[in-house]
Write a protein that holds these residues in place. Sequence first.
Motif, PDB file in Angstrom:
ATOM      1  N   VAL A 275       5.796   5.276   4.875  1.00 10.48           N
ATOM      2  CA  VAL A 275       5.284   5.744   6.170  1.00 10.48           C
ATOM      3  C   VAL A 275       4.139   6.719   5.957  1.00 10.48           C
ATOM      4  O   VAL A 275       3.184   6.754   6.736  1.00 10.48           O
ATOM      5  N   ASP A 276       4.197   7.496   4.891  1.00  5.72           N
ATOM      6  CA  ASP A 276       3.099   8.424   4.594  1.00  5.72           C
ATOM      7  C   ASP A 276       1.796   7.670   4.341  1.00  5.72           C
ATOM      8  O   ASP A 276       0.734   8.059   4.852  1.00  5.72           O
ATOM      9  N   LEU A 277       1.862   6.600   3.529  1.00  5.95           N
ATOM     10  CA  LEU A 277       0.661   5.818   3.231  1.00  5.95           C
ATOM     11  C   LEU A 277       0.133   5.130   4.480  1.00  5.95           C
ATOM     12  O   LEU A 277      -1.081   5.044   4.702  1.00  5.95           O
ATOM     13  N   ILE A 278       1.048   4.640   5.312  1.00  4.25           N
ATOM     14  CA  ILE A 278       0.630   3.956   6.539  1.00  4.25           C
ATOM     15  C   ILE A 278       0.013   4.952   7.517  1.00  4.25           C
ATOM     16  O   ILE A 278      -0.970   4.641   8.197  1.00  4.25           O
ATOM     17  N   ALA A 279       0.550   6.161   7.557  1.00  5.35           N
ATOM     18  CA  ALA A 279      -0.034   7.199   8.408  1.00  5.35           C
ATOM     19  C   ALA A 279      -1.466   7.487   7.983  1.00  5.35           C
ATOM     20  O   ALA A 279      -2.370   7.646   8.817  1.00  5.35           O
TER      21      ALA A 279
END
Length: 317
Positions: A275-279
């Motif tokens: 989710v961090d990378l997608i954010a």
Amino acid sequence: MSTVALAATDGMLQFELSIAHEVFGTGLPGFPGSWYEFGVYGAKPVKVGRFLLEPDHGLERLKRADTVIVPGWADIDVDPPADLVEAVRAAHEAGARVASLCTGAFVLAAAGLLDGRRATTHWAHTDVLAARYPSVEVDPDVLYVDNGSVLTSAGKAAAMDLCLHLVRSDHGSAVANTVARRLVVPPHRAGGQAQFVTAPVPEQDDHPLGGLLPWVTERLDRPLTVEDLARQANMSSRNLARHFRAATGTTPLRWLLIQRIRRAQELLERTDDSVDLIAEATGMGTAATLRRHFNRTVGVPPDSYRRTFRTAKGAAP
């Protein structure tokens, strides 16, 4: 393979009928698996405008379908045929998802499927639908309404929006976007968007937003502001807001947020990125920001969306 049945009878609108066929009845090249099994169901050969349509199956087999599409009804002053109404009702009772396009909502209402539910139809006929079926909560200001097993759309182009929404619900945003690109239509217009939009899609090359929207979608990983968009479009922020409202029915910031959320959905469906990378990839900055906006827009957190999507598609959650 999911079965999509087009319920047809004399008096249907050919445009909405054709939309359903284009979305569900035309295979998708490169799709991993079988596309929908599409068929026309009717009691007899159907006169649709100047065309004669030969059904694949009788109305009695409608209840075997997974999804039933009811196209627009040409003359709302004429009651829809009793056999059609009964077949649609029986299909829903058997577990089918039933969706009406445009004035097809009158068929669903006659079958009792809209009682106590929110629904819509073409804006020119919402008052009639509300007066004739007072137990239906008619919303005249939206493109489509999804009640789970019963869905209704407004007229013409909104019928395409609902069909793509069904594909998105079944196969995810990436597949729905592929279908939209094949048909050269917008990949997503939210159901709650107003029916009255001056220009839903900037089609002309010289449209003020014609070059801006693709420019933005290629830079969703960047922290864009309204001022950035206005500068790129070579206009003031106020003028930009006016053009956005006319072309998309919403504000620049709201439109930008929706594009970021849709990109996040695609990445959650197609990658194992955190989710961090997608954010970061969607310009949300932090996982907390993405989770907050994603939950508010989609209705579930990103992690739950990924698990639900992959479980529904038969992949490991």
